[in-house]
Scaffold this active site. Structure first.
Site, PDB file in Angstrom:
ATOM      1  N   GLN A 156      -7.657 -11.929   6.978  1.00  0.00           N
ATOM      2  CA  GLN A 156      -6.384 -12.588   7.173  1.00  0.00           C
ATOM      3  C   GLN A 156      -6.634 -13.985   7.722  1.00  0.00           C
ATOM      4  O   GLN A 156      -7.775 -14.300   8.047  1.00  0.00           O
ATOM      5  CB  GLN A 156      -5.511 -11.786   8.118  1.00  0.00           C
ATOM      6  CG  GLN A 156      -5.194 -10.383   7.595  1.00  0.00           C
ATOM      7  CD  GLN A 156      -4.089  -9.671   8.373  1.00  0.00           C
ATOM      8  OE1 GLN A 156      -3.455 -10.219   9.258  1.00  0.00           O
ATOM      9  NE2 GLN A 156      -3.877  -8.393   8.047  1.00  0.00           N
ATOM     10  N   GLU A 208       0.837  -1.205   0.000  1.00  0.00           N
ATOM     11  CA  GLU A 208       0.000   0.000   0.000  1.00  0.00           C
ATOM     12  C   GLU A 208       0.873   1.257   0.000  1.00  0.00           C
ATOM     13  O   GLU A 208       0.771   2.131   0.883  1.00  0.00           O
ATOM     14  CB  GLU A 208      -1.008  -0.013   1.158  1.00  0.00           C
ATOM     15  CG  GLU A 208      -1.973  -1.179   1.015  1.00  0.00           C
ATOM     16  CD  GLU A 208      -3.224  -1.123   1.898  1.00  0.00           C
ATOM     17  OE1 GLU A 208      -3.300  -0.286   2.806  1.00  0.00           O
ATOM     18  OE2 GLU A 208      -4.131  -1.946   1.660  1.00  0.00           O
ATOM     19  N   GLU A 259      -4.862  -8.669  -0.898  1.00  0.00           N
ATOM     20  CA  GLU A 259      -5.696  -8.444   0.294  1.00  0.00           C
ATOM     21  C   GLU A 259      -7.139  -8.316  -0.161  1.00  0.00           C
ATOM     22  O   GLU A 259      -7.462  -7.441  -0.979  1.00  0.00           O
ATOM     23  CB  GLU A 259      -5.276  -7.182   1.060  1.00  0.00           C
ATOM     24  CG  GLU A 259      -3.955  -7.344   1.773  1.00  0.00           C
ATOM     25  CD  GLU A 259      -3.580  -6.162   2.670  1.00  0.00           C
ATOM     26  OE1 GLU A 259      -4.490  -5.477   3.193  1.00  0.00           O
ATOM     27  OE2 GLU A 259      -2.361  -5.922   2.824  1.00  0.00           O
TER      28      GLU A 259
HETATM   29  O1  AHR Z   1      -5.315  -6.240   6.560  1.00  0.00           O
HETATM   30  C1  AHR Z   1      -5.275  -5.114   7.380  1.00  0.00           C
HETATM   31  C2  AHR Z   1      -4.613  -3.927   6.705  1.00  0.00           C
HETATM   32  O2  AHR Z   1      -5.373  -3.526   5.620  1.00  0.00           O
HETATM   33  C3  AHR Z   1      -3.243  -4.183   6.109  1.00  0.00           C
HETATM   34  O3  AHR Z   1      -2.234  -4.063   7.048  1.00  0.00           O
HETATM   35  C4  AHR Z   1      -3.141  -3.100   5.090  1.00  0.00           C
HETATM   36  O4  AHR Z   1      -2.316  -3.468   4.004  1.00  0.00           O
HETATM   37  C5  AHR Z   1      -4.573  -2.856   4.675  1.00  0.00           C
HETATM   38  O5  AHR Z   1      -4.889  -1.523   4.674  1.00  0.00           O
END
Ligand code: AHR
Length: 516
Positions: free
Chosen positions: A369, A197, A320
């Protein structure tokens, strides 16, 4: 849509024989037109130093006497994740990655420096889980490690030395250091993220600036993986920031790039995300709306990539994705701990169908996650562990790993809410290396079951079996007190006539059919 005589005959027969209304819902699978493989890496996971994902989730420490572990990694978690056939695991972040200095996490644990986790809860970590622990854990899981290098607050040299530490086989300062730390052979890590990011927590960069930084970093990424080849992933866009992808594809030579990332979270409103379990139907509908946006995002980012890379050398890596809600009441807001309901099963099933259907460009993805954070597949509470509805969907879908994607066309009813509507059904299909076909179907409608005719062309079916994930309420979830409320069951809600299947999907259900 055109129907051939056989389809008309068998459809009519189904309607006549079973009284089934097939008016709106129809799938055609072209089993003889498969061309692209669904990479198993689409089914990847993500483990950040965030809340209880690593500490308490994966890792409980070598000296733990209460929770069974292998070199500090929970045995229950290892068993559950091995059943999922986790293909790759991303680490150490996320936002954390751009604060992480890998050398603080190697060597004797008593000598390791601490780190304050500035992004997530401000807690101080003892760095007892570092590079060796993560890479050894990936070996236990038989998963490919995907390391996210620190670009935001690190240096080119720090990243180059990390690569030497984990991948160099000969004599070198970092390979020698690795040997001192008890590991003779390199791990041969293939997947490397160059920052995370970069438009936000990774440094608030412009795409133009990041493109240059990316080019600088990859110049010093030595490839010691031998024939495997390094797979370098550029920090990608947030959802519909198409300009980010455009600038990266324009400014980075294709030979310096294997993957461009994309992050998309299904969130109603960043300042009012809504609860993970006690949500309304309106909130469910809104989340599904955000989740189904993935189709447009993948299509449009792909179109931009096609312009610069018509031969599809560079992959889209959705590293993600998932649902993001309010944390569970009473838990640390910085730990992002949320429960996981049938809504998440709908989100996972539809998203994975989108990835499967776009497998010519989407070659890798990571659910955010793995444990105790956001749309987790596993939740833990001290020695207890539960599997979430999302876990079950990922497991039901693992039949698609490395299988040949079969093109599908879909006509579907709407799922209506107020004046708004969404497509009720979602589908993808594949054929594995034994020629067994799998069809994954999702009905997101909160109230109505859907009967769909699945016309299978170019493949004769002799035997069908199925599994279903369903529950009484959308808000249903597994708890530490009732861990098996939601579990896949055998599914019998289909009839086959002349290679056309009539499948009845209950409201908010996920079905995977196996056809031999
Ligand atoms: O997954 C949580 C957060 O979301 C991660 O650290 C970041 O990459 C995203 O904004």
């Amino acid at each position: 849509m055109h129907m051939n005589n056989r389809s008309i005959f068998s459809t009519a027969l189904l309607i006549f024989t079973f009284g089934i209304s097939l008016a709106q819902n129809r799938v055609v699978i072209n089993a003889d037109l498969g061309r692209d493989t669904i990479s198993r890496h689409i089914y990847g996971h993500f483990s950040e130093h965030l809340g209880r994902c690593i500490y308490g989730g994966f890792y409980v420490g070598e000296n733990n006497t209460k929770i069974p572990h292998q070199k500090g990694v929970r045995k229950d978690v290892l068993t559950a994740l091995k059943e999922l056939k986790v293909p790759n695991l991303r680490w150490p972040g996320g936002c954390f990655a751009d604060t992480y200095h890998w050398k603080d996490g190697i060597g004797p644990k008593a000598d390791r420096a601490t780190i304050v986790n500035t992004w997530w809860g401000g807690v101080t970590e003892d760095n007892s889980f570092g590079t060796n622990e993560f890479l050894d854990m990936c070996e236990m899981l038989e998963a490919e490690p995907y390391l996210s290098a620190n670009v935001g607050s690190g240096t080119v040299q720090e990243m180059a030395e990390w690569i030497q530490y984990v991948n160099h086989d000969g004599v070198s300062p970092m390979a020698d250091l690795r040997r001192e730390n008890g590991r003779e052979k390199p791990w041969s890590v293939k997947y490397w993220g160059v920052g995370n990011e970069a438009w936000g927590c990774g440094g608030n960069m412009t795409p133009e600036y990041y493109s240059d930084i990316y080019r600088q970093y990859v110049t010093f990424m030595a490839d010691w993986t031998k024939s495997r080849g390094m797979y370098r992933i550029a920090s990608g866009a947030s959802s519909d920031d198409y300009n980010w992808t455009e600038v990266l594809m324009k400014n980075i030579p294709l030979k310096m790039l294997e993957g461009v990332a994309l992050h998309h979270y299904s969130v109603i409103d960043w300042s009012a995300k809504g609860p993970a379990t006690a949500f309304s139907e309106k909130q469910y509908f809104e989340i599904m709306d955000r989740a189904l946006e993935m189709e447009e995002l993948v299509t449009r980012h792909t179109n931009i990539m096609d312009k610069y890379d018509p031969h599809k050398r560079v992959d889209l890596v959705v590293d993600e994705w998932g649902g993001w809600y309010d944390v569970e009441p009473g838990t640390n807001p910085g730990f992002l701990y949320q429960q996981n309901t049938m809504r998440d099963a709908m989100l996972a099933g539809t998203t994975l169908n989108i990835f499967n259907n776009h497998c010519d460009r989407v070659k890798m993805a990571n659910l955010a996650q793995a444990i105790n954070v956001l749309q987790a597949v596993i939740l833990t509470d001290e020695e207890k562990m539960i599997l979430t509805p999302t876990y079950h969907v990922m497991k039901m879908y693992n039949v698609h790993h490395d299988a040949l994607m079969l093109p599908v066309s879909l006509e579907t009813d709407d799922y209506r809410f107020g004046d708004n509507n969404l497509p009720a059904l979602s589908v993808s299909a594949s054929s594995d290396n034994m020629g067994v076909m799998h069809i994954s179907l999702v009905n997101i409608d909160a109230h109505q079951s859907k009967t769909v005719s699945v016309d299978i062309r170019g493949h004769n079916i002799n035997r069908e079996t199925g599994q279903i994930l369903k529950s009484d309420k959308l808000q249903d979830h597994n708890t530490f007190e009732n861990p098996d409320l939601i579990n896949p069951q055998d599914f019998k809600g289909f009839k086959m006539m002349e290679n056309v299947l009539a499948v009845t999907l209950p409201p908010f259900s996920v079905v995977v059919l196996e056809c031999n």
